[in-house]
Design an enzyme around this catalytic site. Structure first.
Site, PDB file in Angstrom:
ATOM      1  N   THR A 196      49.432  78.324   2.239  1.00 30.92           N
ATOM      2  CA  THR A 196      50.189  78.650   1.135  1.00 30.92           C
ATOM      3  C   THR A 196      50.421  80.264   0.960  1.00 30.92           C
ATOM      4  O   THR A 196      49.570  80.842   1.435  1.00 30.92           O
ATOM      5  CB  THR A 196      49.748  78.421  -0.231  1.00 30.92           C
ATOM      6  N   ARG A 224      54.122  63.959  -3.385  1.00 29.06           N
ATOM      7  CA  ARG A 224      52.671  64.677  -3.297  1.00 29.06           C
ATOM      8  C   ARG A 224      53.380  66.234  -3.820  1.00 29.06           C
ATOM      9  O   ARG A 224      54.044  66.641  -3.291  1.00 29.06           O
ATOM     10  CB  ARG A 224      52.025  64.597  -2.264  1.00 29.06           C
ATOM     11  N   VAL A 225      52.520  66.682  -4.852  1.00 31.92           N
ATOM     12  CA  VAL A 225      52.873  67.954  -5.186  1.00 31.92           C
ATOM     13  C   VAL A 225      51.294  68.654  -5.450  1.00 31.92           C
ATOM     14  O   VAL A 225      50.343  68.068  -5.839  1.00 31.92           O
ATOM     15  CB  VAL A 225      53.485  68.083  -6.762  1.00 31.92           C
ATOM     16  N   THR A 247      44.700  79.015  -2.611  1.00 30.67           N
ATOM     17  CA  THR A 247      45.204  78.539  -1.331  1.00 30.67           C
ATOM     18  C   THR A 247      44.007  77.382  -0.713  1.00 30.67           C
ATOM     19  O   THR A 247      42.834  77.951  -0.955  1.00 30.67           O
ATOM     20  CB  THR A 247      45.746  79.512  -0.253  1.00 30.67           C
ATOM     21  N   GLY A 248      44.479  76.381  -0.150  1.00 31.23           N
ATOM     22  CA  GLY A 248      43.682  75.449   0.226  1.00 31.23           C
ATOM     23  C   GLY A 248      43.886  73.985  -0.238  1.00 31.23           C
ATOM     24  O   GLY A 248      45.028  73.647  -0.399  1.00 31.23           O
ATOM     25  N   ASP A 249      42.645  73.326  -0.318  1.00 33.20           N
ATOM     26  CA  ASP A 249      43.326  71.872  -0.519  1.00 33.20           C
ATOM     27  C   ASP A 249      43.635  71.655  -2.010  1.00 33.20           C
ATOM     28  O   ASP A 249      42.885  71.480  -2.899  1.00 33.20           O
ATOM     29  CB  ASP A 249      41.588  71.009  -0.302  1.00 33.20           C
ATOM     30  N   GLY A 250      44.907  71.618  -1.962  1.00 34.76           N
ATOM     31  CA  GLY A 250      45.482  71.628  -3.591  1.00 34.76           C
ATOM     32  C   GLY A 250      45.045  70.563  -4.361  1.00 34.76           C
ATOM     33  O   GLY A 250      45.126  70.552  -5.631  1.00 34.76           O
TER      34      GLY A 250
END
Ligand code: ASP
Length: 336
Positions: A196, A224-225, A247-250
């Site tokens: 992101t 998916r959001v 940023t990363g595994d949302g």
């Protein structure tokens, strides 16, 4: 010509302090330059973060921002974005946006052309079209190819659980199984499956803005959001304290509102690096191997970053531009 210098952040434990400041996740240097040039030519901090994120949407940064990346289970690319004004605490966000390339522009339109904060899905796209954004197909040969490979590989990686047929081996359609099984989720998230752009801009007068833009997670379940458009998760800005962007595994990170937590830590007096680390530590307590990083900056222009040491992340890179450098600098931090 844009020149980048790599400066390890341990040389500056508190970061350099100089305003104005632009800082963003990952080595997306053209985005940094776009935001910095916007500030230099008299644009506001909101203009800067919007232009910076829009540059990444145009450049399809890493294939994980903008059109043509991260196709979902049906092969469609959808976009998430948000923008936040740290002076007024106004926010505009869009999620699961279809057909519109300029997600950050739509997020800003939500903030400035409606009383709402967050629009999602097909209706957000219709809102965007009404506001003059052009509807286009977000599919590219590359995204079609990623999708075709995924189908060929029995739809792996796959984010379904407690369904039949077994989603770790087979494609859908799926139906729920009656007895829920223990969640032994192994993260499929790695440096290649998503990114992101999260960006912070602070001007000389201490006005703060933050923004994010992403196409989310490759092969996500439609609808998916991620964390990026979620206020306090993907980013947060408050001109009386500072800003942060993650940023990363949302799917995991959004449960902890790490950006909000980091800003509140800075408000309480923590320096940006410490605030970033605290936000990461909070998540780590529950998900020791999660993939993720965060950038933080306070209103004096100090900044920092932190990341969780994970199998595919040991060093996190981010970009900084400030008046001391006047050119985007690539920075790195070792994950802990
Ligand atoms: N956080 C984003 C998401 O989960 C992706 C990323 O930043 O890597 O949608």
């Amino acid at each position: 010509m844009l020149v980048i210098f790599l400066i390890p952040s341990f040389l500056f434990p508190l970061g350099d302090a100089s305003l104005p400041l632009v800082i963003n996740t990952w080595p997306f240097k053209d985005a940094t330059a776009a935001a910095w040039n916007t500030l230099q030519s008299g644009g506001s901090v909101l203009d800067a973060v919007e232009k910076g994120c829009a540059q990444c949407e145009i450049d399809q940064c890493d294939g994980t921002v903008g059109y043509g990346g991260s196709p979902d289970e049906t092969g469609e690319t959808t976009l998430d974005a948000m923008i936040m004004n740290g002076d007024t605490i106004e926010v505009g966000a869009v999620a699961n946006l279809r057909r519109i390339k300029n997600a950050i522009g739509v997020a800003r339109a939500v903030m400035e052309r409606s009383e709402h904060t967050f629009l999602a899905g097909e209706s957000a796209s219709v809102f965007a079209e009404n506001m003059g954004f052009i509807a286009e197909d977000l599919t590219t040969d590359k995204s079609l190819n990623i999708f075709a490979e995924w189908l060929k590989g029995n739809c792996q990686p796959n984010y379904r659980k407690n369904v039949i047929p077994d989603p770790s081996k087979h494609c859908g359609p799926y139906k729920p199984i009656t007895t829920l099984q223990q969640d032994n989720r192994t993260s499929h998230i790695n440096i290649h499956s998503h990114d992101t752009i999260g960006m912070i801009a602070i001007d000389q007068a201490g006005h703060v803005a933050a923004a994010t833009s992403t196409n989310g997670l490759r092969h996500k379940v439609p609808g998916r959001v991620g964390d990026s458009p979620i206020i306090g998760a993907g980013a947060y800005a408050d001109s009386s304290a500072g800003a942060a962007a993650a940023t990363g595994d949302g799917d995991v990170m959004m449960r902890f509102l790490p950006s909000y937590l980091a800003v509140e830590q800075m408000r309480a007096g923590a320096d940006p690096t410490t605030a970033c680390k605290m936000a990461i530590s909070r998540i780590k307590r529950h998900y020791s191997e999660f993939f993720g990083a965060i950038i933080c900056a306070n209103t004096t222009g100090h900044y920092g970053a932190a990341c969780n040491k994970a199998p595919s992340l040991s060093t996190f890179h981010y970009m900084v531009a400030d008046s001391a450098s006047d050119t985007p600098l690539l920075k790195s931090v070792n994950c802990f």
